[in-house]
Design a protein around this motif. Structure first.
Motif, PDB file in Angstrom:
ATOM      1  N   GLN A 218       0.960  -1.273   0.090  1.00  0.00           N
ATOM      2  CA  GLN A 218       0.614  -0.044   0.144  1.00  0.00           C
ATOM      3  C   GLN A 218       0.555   0.798   0.080  1.00  0.00           C
ATOM      4  OE1 GLN A 218      -2.130  -1.182   3.444  1.00  0.00           O
ATOM      5  NE2 GLN A 218      -4.358  -1.325   2.216  1.00  0.00           N
ATOM      6  N   VAL A 219       1.865   1.144   1.000  1.00  0.00           N
ATOM      7  CA  VAL A 219       3.055   2.465   0.500  1.00  0.00           C
ATOM      8  C   VAL A 219       3.426   2.283  -0.712  1.00  0.00           C
ATOM      9  CG1 VAL A 219       4.748   3.539   1.989  1.00  0.00           C
ATOM     10  CG2 VAL A 219       3.312   1.925   2.510  1.00  0.00           C
ATOM     11  N   VAL A 220       3.819   1.642  -1.369  1.00  0.00           N
ATOM     12  CA  VAL A 220       4.139   1.676  -2.378  1.00  0.00           C
ATOM     13  C   VAL A 220       3.218   2.220  -3.427  1.00  0.00           C
ATOM     14  CG1 VAL A 220       4.878   0.139  -4.598  1.00  0.00           C
ATOM     15  CG2 VAL A 220       5.943  -0.079  -2.583  1.00  0.00           C
ATOM     16  N   GLN A 221       2.083   2.222  -3.900  1.00  0.00           N
ATOM     17  CA  GLN A 221       1.141   2.194  -4.648  1.00  0.00           C
ATOM     18  C   GLN A 221       1.060   4.417  -3.467  1.00  0.00           C
ATOM     19  OE1 GLN A 221      -2.287   0.687  -5.143  1.00  0.00           O
ATOM     20  NE2 GLN A 221      -1.670  -1.446  -3.576  1.00  0.00           N
ATOM     21  N   VAL A 235       7.304  10.193   2.830  1.00  0.00           N
ATOM     22  CA  VAL A 235       6.375   8.754   3.224  1.00  0.00           C
ATOM     23  C   VAL A 235       6.686   7.561   3.650  1.00  0.00           C
ATOM     24  CG1 VAL A 235       3.739   7.417   1.788  1.00  0.00           C
ATOM     25  CG2 VAL A 235       4.410   9.923   1.099  1.00  0.00           C
ATOM     26  N   ALA A 236       7.735   7.107   2.918  1.00  0.00           N
ATOM     27  CA  ALA A 236       8.254   5.886   3.286  1.00  0.00           C
ATOM     28  C   ALA A 236       8.709   5.675   5.345  1.00  0.00           C
ATOM     29  CB  ALA A 236       9.310   5.670   2.495  1.00  0.00           C
ATOM     30  N   LYS A 237       9.396   6.825   5.366  1.00  0.00           N
ATOM     31  CA  LYS A 237       9.689   6.831   6.361  1.00  0.00           C
ATOM     32  C   LYS A 237       8.701   7.013   7.217  1.00  0.00           C
ATOM     33  CE  LYS A 237      13.909   9.342   5.618  1.00  0.00           C
ATOM     34  NZ  LYS A 237      15.142  10.688   6.115  1.00  0.00           N
ATOM     35  N   ALA A 256      10.111   1.442  -4.574  1.00  0.00           N
ATOM     36  CA  ALA A 256       9.349   2.634  -5.530  1.00  0.00           C
ATOM     37  C   ALA A 256      10.277   4.059  -5.199  1.00  0.00           C
ATOM     38  CB  ALA A 256       8.604   3.247  -4.587  1.00  0.00           C
ATOM     39  N   LEU A 257      11.852   4.280  -4.972  1.00  0.00           N
ATOM     40  CA  LEU A 257      12.828   5.111  -5.076  1.00  0.00           C
ATOM     41  C   LEU A 257      13.287   5.217  -6.830  1.00  0.00           C
ATOM     42  CD1 LEU A 257      13.383   5.527  -1.162  1.00  0.00           C
ATOM     43  CD2 LEU A 257      12.075   6.680  -2.383  1.00  0.00           C
ATOM     44  N   THR A 258      13.745   5.906  -6.704  1.00  0.00           N
ATOM     45  CA  THR A 258      14.199   6.619  -7.853  1.00  0.00           C
ATOM     46  C   THR A 258      15.859   6.158  -8.343  1.00  0.00           C
ATOM     47  OG1 THR A 258      12.732   7.596  -9.819  1.00  0.00           O
ATOM     48  CG2 THR A 258      14.611   7.660 -10.613  1.00  0.00           C
ATOM     49  N   PHE A 259      16.347   7.098  -7.225  1.00  0.00           N
ATOM     50  CA  PHE A 259      17.361   7.804  -7.002  1.00  0.00           C
ATOM     51  C   PHE A 259      18.151   6.385  -5.832  1.00  0.00           C
ATOM     52  CE2 PHE A 259      17.890  10.055  -9.874  1.00  0.00           C
ATOM     53  CZ  PHE A 259      17.076  11.152 -10.065  1.00  0.00           C
ATOM     54  N   SER A 260      19.555   5.992  -6.039  1.00  0.00           N
ATOM     55  CA  SER A 260      20.823   5.039  -4.934  1.00  0.00           C
ATOM     56  C   SER A 260      20.606   5.513  -3.669  1.00  0.00           C
ATOM     57  CB  SER A 260      21.273   4.781  -5.692  1.00  0.00           C
ATOM     58  OG  SER A 260      22.113   6.076  -5.763  1.00  0.00           O
ATOM     59  N   ASP A 261      21.314   7.053  -3.711  1.00  0.00           N
ATOM     60  CA  ASP A 261      20.733   7.344  -2.847  1.00  0.00           C
ATOM     61  C   ASP A 261      19.762   8.459  -1.498  1.00  0.00           C
ATOM     62  OD1 ASP A 261      21.030  11.229  -3.428  1.00  0.00           O
ATOM     63  OD2 ASP A 261      19.556   9.469  -4.585  1.00  0.00           O
ATOM     64  N   ALA A 262      18.863   8.052  -2.461  1.00  0.00           N
ATOM     65  CA  ALA A 262      16.962   8.723  -1.879  1.00  0.00           C
ATOM     66  C   ALA A 262      17.168   7.183  -0.953  1.00  0.00           C
ATOM     67  CB  ALA A 262      16.618   8.260  -2.407  1.00  0.00           C
ATOM     68  N   LYS A 263      16.949   5.715  -1.839  1.00  0.00           N
ATOM     69  CA  LYS A 263      17.408   4.612  -0.848  1.00  0.00           C
ATOM     70  C   LYS A 263      18.324   4.149  -0.002  1.00  0.00           C
ATOM     71  CE  LYS A 263      15.586   1.884  -5.670  1.00  0.00           C
ATOM     72  NZ  LYS A 263      16.208   1.177  -6.496  1.00  0.00           N
ATOM     73  N   GLU A 264      19.233   4.835  -0.125  1.00  0.00           N
ATOM     74  CA  GLU A 264      20.608   4.464   1.186  1.00  0.00           C
ATOM     75  C   GLU A 264      19.957   4.909   1.818  1.00  0.00           C
ATOM     76  OE1 GLU A 264      22.728   2.726   1.925  1.00  0.00           O
ATOM     77  OE2 GLU A 264      22.737   3.017   3.502  1.00  0.00           O
ATOM     78  N   LEU A 266      16.771   5.918   3.054  1.00  0.00           N
ATOM     79  CA  LEU A 266      15.576   5.282   3.857  1.00  0.00           C
ATOM     80  C   LEU A 266      15.679   3.806   4.768  1.00  0.00           C
ATOM     81  CD1 LEU A 266      12.635   4.082   4.099  1.00  0.00           C
ATOM     82  CD2 LEU A 266      12.513   2.795   2.402  1.00  0.00           C
ATOM     83  N   ASN A 267      17.241   3.273   4.148  1.00  0.00           N
ATOM     84  CA  ASN A 267      17.807   1.682   5.342  1.00  0.00           C
ATOM     85  C   ASN A 267      18.582   2.078   5.679  1.00  0.00           C
ATOM     86  OD1 ASN A 267      16.868  -0.306   2.787  1.00  0.00           O
ATOM     87  ND2 ASN A 267      18.894   0.187   1.412  1.00  0.00           N
ATOM     88  N   LYS A 268      18.649   3.554   5.917  1.00  0.00           N
ATOM     89  CA  LYS A 268      19.896   4.055   7.089  1.00  0.00           C
ATOM     90  C   LYS A 268      18.304   4.545   8.166  1.00  0.00           C
ATOM     91  CE  LYS A 268      23.080   7.565   8.491  1.00  0.00           C
ATOM     92  NZ  LYS A 268      23.635   8.649   8.570  1.00  0.00           N
ATOM     93  N   TYR A 269      17.686   5.012   7.784  1.00  0.00           N
ATOM     94  CA  TYR A 269      16.513   5.024   8.939  1.00  0.00           C
ATOM     95  C   TYR A 269      16.015   4.037   9.081  1.00  0.00           C
ATOM     96  CZ  TYR A 269      12.109   6.924  10.318  1.00  0.00           C
ATOM     97  OH  TYR A 269      11.009   7.215  11.003  1.00  0.00           O
ATOM     98  N   ILE A 270      15.764   3.285   8.400  1.00  0.00           N
ATOM     99  CA  ILE A 270      15.174   2.040   9.043  1.00  0.00           C
ATOM    100  C   ILE A 270      16.333   1.291  10.445  1.00  0.00           C
ATOM    101  CG2 ILE A 270      13.964  -0.474   8.731  1.00  0.00           C
ATOM    102  CD1 ILE A 270      13.483   1.014   5.400  1.00  0.00           C
ATOM    103  N   ARG A 271      17.611   1.428   9.783  1.00  0.00           N
ATOM    104  CA  ARG A 271      18.799   0.650  10.975  1.00  0.00           C
ATOM    105  C   ARG A 271      18.954   1.366  12.299  1.00  0.00           C
ATOM    106  NH1 ARG A 271      21.173   0.128   5.554  1.00  0.00           N
ATOM    107  NH2 ARG A 271      22.727   2.442   6.351  1.00  0.00           N
ATOM    108  N   GLN A 272      18.054   3.020  12.288  1.00  0.00           N
ATOM    109  CA  GLN A 272      18.330   3.453  12.966  1.00  0.00           C
ATOM    110  C   GLN A 272      17.281   3.744  14.034  1.00  0.00           C
ATOM    111  OE1 GLN A 272      19.427   6.857  11.313  1.00  0.00           O
ATOM    112  NE2 GLN A 272      22.135   6.250  11.435  1.00  0.00           N
ATOM    113  N   TYR A 273      16.206   2.866  13.238  1.00  0.00           N
ATOM    114  CA  TYR A 273      14.526   2.874  14.113  1.00  0.00           C
ATOM    115  C   TYR A 273      14.405   2.549  15.008  1.00  0.00           C
ATOM    116  CZ  TYR A 273       9.787   3.960  14.186  1.00  0.00           C
ATOM    117  OH  TYR A 273       8.433   3.548  15.187  1.00  0.00           O
TER     118      TYR A 273
END
Length: 273
Positions: A218-221, A235-237, A256-264, A266-273
């Motif tokens: 649903q988040v991806v949509q 939105v992803a965060k 659903a993210l275009t650029f690699s820095d945005a993906k990284e 997000l992953n960093k945010y999730i790891r630190q959550y």
């Protein structure tokens, strides 16, 4: 991490209390044994209790002293109340409070009830185990907890009692209450009609906070409706804490993210959550 354990009894027709919250029916059943069915051992292995205000008020009517004086007791209430020698009232965000509590050192946490708090924590994915005793008494219309929807249980029989030890798995897809399709479709249409990116992001974040439970798909949509990666990332965060399938969230949502820095990021945010 500490476990939140729902340790409770239900009637044979699936109720945990009468409509007025009374649990007098529990004392009317006697299985003829002096066995405490594991209660003492369970009680020794918890140091915190959680209960709703209605359940707490019911506890106060018991003709005995407060039953958990040696534990830290939290009572969740919509209104601010003064704590006393036995309980601390909590009106903060329940998800945030219990998520933080589980990360603190200590023994396990007993979710006492009632039905509304039980279902809320189940939907949030905060319950780790359920110890459910089914009492062979029917009480009719009352506060119901939908135990029949739970699976993967180990069943124990104590005379005419039925006991289930239910480890809650990380895959909630079979029992979780997600944002229903009607509400989600309304959200999709509202986001499409929003002219500005910031308005779209604000609308999505507000709706997710209100519904509380959402899936990665649903988040991806929703992210696909946002034109730029900065909005998609916001939105992803915002949605991560409310996703019931957090284990698969990074791999599903980062696509659903275009650029690699945005993906990284997000992953960093999730790891630190």
């Amino acid at each position: 991490m500490r476990k939140v354990i729902l340790y409770t009894a239900v009637s044979i027709d699936g109720f945990i209390a009468r409509e007025d919250g009374n649990i007098d029916w529990l004392s009317t059943f006697d299985d003829g044994s002096k066995d405490d069915h594991g209660y003492k051992l369970f009680y020794e292995n918890i140091d915190v209790t959680l209960m709703g205000n209605k359940t707490y008020q019911q506890v106060l009517t018991f003709p005995v002293p407060f039953p958990y004086p040696d534990k830290k007791n939290y009572v969740f209430s919509h209104e601010k109340q003064e704590s006393n020698e036995f309980v601390e009232f909590v009106s903060d965000d329940i998800y945030e409070f219990i998520s933080h509590l589980k990360k603190q050192p200590g023994k396990d946490i007993w979710l006492v009830g009632g039905a509304q708090l039980n279902q809320m924590l189940l939907n949030f994915g905060l319950i780790d185990e359920i110890i459910l005793t089914i009492i062979p008494i029917a009480i009719g219309k009352a506060e119901k907890f939908n135990y029949k929807s739970l699976s993967d249980s180990n069943r124990f029989i104590h005379n005419s009692l039925q006991r289930y030890i239910i480890p809650i798995q990380s895959d909630w897809s079979s029992i979780i209450i997600k944002m229903n399709s009607t509400n989600f479709n309304h959200l999709l249409e509202a986001v499409k009609k929003s002219a500005f990116k910031d308005d779209q992001v604000d609308l999505i974040e507000t709706t997710i906070r209100s519904n509380r439970i959402i899936s990665s798909s649903q988040v991806v949509q929703l992210m696909k409706l946002i034109p730029f990666d900065d909005g998609k990332l916001a939105v992803a965060k915002a949605a991560y804490r409310y996703a019931y399938d957090q284990g698969s969230y990074p791999s599903v949502v980062s696509g659903a993210l275009t650029f690699s820095d945005a993906k990284e990021e997000l992953n960093k945010y999730i790891r630190q959550y």
